[in-house]
Design a protein around this motif. Sequence first.
Motif, PDB file in Angstrom:
ATOM      1  N   MET A  81       0.846  -1.176   0.000  1.00 31.58           N
ATOM      2  CA  MET A  81       0.000   0.000   0.000  1.00 31.58           C
ATOM      3  C   MET A  81       0.889   1.236   0.000  1.00 31.58           C
ATOM      4  N   ASP A  82       0.487   2.210  -0.755  1.00 29.79           N
ATOM      5  CA  ASP A  82       1.248   3.448  -0.878  1.00 29.79           C
ATOM      6  C   ASP A  82       1.079   4.281   0.396  1.00 29.79           C
ATOM      7  N   ILE A  83       2.200   4.660   0.996  1.00 31.23           N
ATOM      8  CA  ILE A  83       2.139   5.402   2.259  1.00 31.23           C
ATOM      9  C   ILE A  83       1.577   6.803   2.083  1.00 31.23           C
ATOM     10  N   SER A  84       1.826   7.434   0.948  1.00 34.04           N
ATOM     11  CA  SER A  84       1.290   8.787   0.745  1.00 34.04           C
ATOM     12  C   SER A  84      -0.232   8.760   0.626  1.00 34.04           C
ATOM     13  N   ALA A  85      -0.796   7.705   0.050  1.00 35.43           N
ATOM     14  CA  ALA A  85      -2.257   7.584  -0.026  1.00 35.43           C
ATOM     15  C   ALA A  85      -2.844   7.377   1.364  1.00 35.43           C
ATOM     16  N   LEU A  86      -2.147   6.581   2.180  1.00 31.63           N
ATOM     17  CA  LEU A  86      -2.602   6.347   3.546  1.00 31.63           C
ATOM     18  C   LEU A  86      -2.561   7.639   4.363  1.00 31.63           C
ATOM     19  N   VAL A  87      -1.494   8.400   4.197  1.00 27.14           N
ATOM     20  CA  VAL A  87      -1.369   9.670   4.917  1.00 27.14           C
ATOM     21  C   VAL A  87      -2.459  10.639   4.469  1.00 27.14           C
ATOM     22  N   ALA A  88      -2.693  10.715   3.167  1.00 30.11           N
ATOM     23  CA  ALA A  88      -3.724  11.610   2.643  1.00 30.11           C
ATOM     24  C   ALA A  88      -5.104  11.209   3.154  1.00 30.11           C
ATOM     25  N   GLN A  89      -5.357   9.914   3.220  1.00 31.35           N
ATOM     26  CA  GLN A  89      -6.644   9.431   3.703  1.00 31.35           C
ATOM     27  C   GLN A  89      -6.828   9.777   5.186  1.00 31.35           C
ATOM     28  N   ASN A  90      -5.809   9.570   6.004  1.00 29.88           N
ATOM     29  CA  ASN A  90      -5.894   9.894   7.427  1.00 29.88           C
ATOM     30  C   ASN A  90      -6.021  11.395   7.653  1.00 29.88           C
ATOM     31  N   TYR A  91      -5.323  12.179   6.837  1.00 34.72           N
ATOM     32  CA  TYR A  91      -5.421  13.632   6.948  1.00 34.72           C
ATOM     33  C   TYR A  91      -6.835  14.103   6.632  1.00 34.72           C
ATOM     34  N   ALA A  92      -7.419  13.548   5.574  1.00 41.06           N
ATOM     35  CA  ALA A  92      -8.787  13.930   5.201  1.00 41.06           C
ATOM     36  C   ALA A  92      -9.773  13.561   6.310  1.00 41.06           C
ATOM     37  N   ALA A  93      -9.576  12.406   6.934  1.00 34.01           N
ATOM     38  CA  ALA A  93     -10.469  11.987   8.011  1.00 34.01           C
ATOM     39  C   ALA A  93     -10.329  12.886   9.234  1.00 34.01           C
ATOM     40  N   SER A  94      -9.111  13.272   9.565  1.00 38.10           N
ATOM     41  CA  SER A  94      -8.923  14.135  10.735  1.00 38.10           C
ATOM     42  C   SER A  94      -9.333  15.570  10.452  1.00 38.10           C
ATOM     43  N   LYS A  95      -9.263  15.984   9.210  1.00 46.45           N
ATOM     44  CA  LYS A  95      -9.655  17.349   8.862  1.00 46.45           C
ATOM     45  C   LYS A  95     -11.142  17.560   9.114  1.00 46.45           C
ATOM     46  N   THR A  96     -11.964  16.589   8.782  1.00 47.63           N
ATOM     47  CA  THR A  96     -13.400  16.731   9.032  1.00 47.63           C
ATOM     48  C   THR A  96     -13.715  16.661  10.524  1.00 47.63           C
ATOM     49  N   ALA A  97     -12.905  15.932  11.280  1.00 44.19           N
ATOM     50  CA  ALA A  97     -13.154  15.817  12.710  1.00 44.19           C
ATOM     51  C   ALA A  97     -12.833  17.106  13.442  1.00 44.19           C
ATOM     52  N   THR A  98     -11.875  17.873  12.945  1.00 46.64           N
ATOM     53  CA  THR A  98     -11.483  19.104  13.628  1.00 46.64           C
ATOM     54  C   THR A  98     -12.072  20.352  13.001  1.00 46.64           C
ATOM     55  N   ALA A  99     -12.795  20.213  11.905  1.00 46.15           N
ATOM     56  CA  ALA A  99     -13.383  21.380  11.248  1.00 46.15           C
ATOM     57  C   ALA A  99     -14.533  21.916  12.094  1.00 46.15           C
ATOM     58  N   PRO A 100     -14.610  23.246  12.224  1.00 48.70           N
ATOM     59  CA  PRO A 100     -15.726  23.794  12.996  1.00 48.70           C
ATOM     60  C   PRO A 100     -17.026  23.626  12.240  1.00 48.70           C
ATOM     61  N   ASP A 101     -18.052  23.278  12.960  1.00 53.39           N
ATOM     62  CA  ASP A 101     -19.364  23.204  12.337  1.00 53.39           C
ATOM     63  C   ASP A 101     -20.201  24.385  12.819  1.00 53.39           C
ATOM     64  N   GLY A 102     -21.357  24.515  12.308  1.00 61.70           N
ATOM     65  CA  GLY A 102     -22.198  25.648  12.660  1.00 61.70           C
ATOM     66  C   GLY A 102     -22.622  25.655  14.114  1.00 61.70           C
ATOM     67  N   SER A 103     -22.721  24.485  14.726  1.00 63.71           N
ATOM     68  CA  SER A 103     -23.216  24.425  16.096  1.00 63.71           C
ATOM     69  C   SER A 103     -22.224  25.015  17.088  1.00 63.71           C
ATOM     70  N   SER A 104     -20.923  24.782  16.895  1.00 64.43           N
ATOM     71  CA  SER A 104     -19.956  25.333  17.842  1.00 64.43           C
ATOM     72  C   SER A 104     -19.866  26.846  17.708  1.00 64.43           C
ATOM     73  N   GLY A 105     -19.943  27.349  16.492  1.00 68.30           N
ATOM     74  CA  GLY A 105     -19.928  28.797  16.302  1.00 68.30           C
ATOM     75  C   GLY A 105     -21.159  29.436  16.905  1.00 68.30           C
ATOM     76  N   ASN A 106     -22.297  28.768  16.738  1.00 69.02           N
ATOM     77  CA  ASN A 106     -23.527  29.278  17.316  1.00 69.02           C
ATOM     78  C   ASN A 106     -23.497  29.209  18.834  1.00 69.02           C
ATOM     79  N   ALA A 107     -22.782  28.246  19.387  1.00 65.69           N
ATOM     80  CA  ALA A 107     -22.677  28.129  20.835  1.00 65.69           C
ATOM     81  C   ALA A 107     -21.931  29.328  21.412  1.00 65.69           C
TER      82      ALA A 107
END
Length: 92
Positions: free
Chosen positions: A1-27
């Motif tokens: 398995m290509d390590i850069s694809a794995l890193v990109a996949q993990n980065y994309a998954a963590s990016k959505t987990a840490t992205a602010p959503d409307g509820s926290s801003g509204n809070a």
Amino acid sequence: MDISALVAQNYAASKTATAPDGSSGNAFIGAAQDFMATLRESENTAMAAMTSGTDPHALVQALAQTELAVQTVVTVRDKVVEAYQEILRMPV
């Protein structure tokens, strides 16, 4: 398995987990609005107590609520400043 694809996949998954959503801003906006409403109510109660002699118990209660709200805001501000300073101390 290509390590850069794995890193990109993990980065994309963590990016959505840490992205602010409307509820926290509204809070945060809701908390600020609640704080301002508490201050306004206390000011109105204090003015009413001085001008028309309303219930002194209501004045003391409003002042206690204002004191608690200000202490909470100061504590949150101190924690934010402390976190920012900790980030600045991180080695690059």
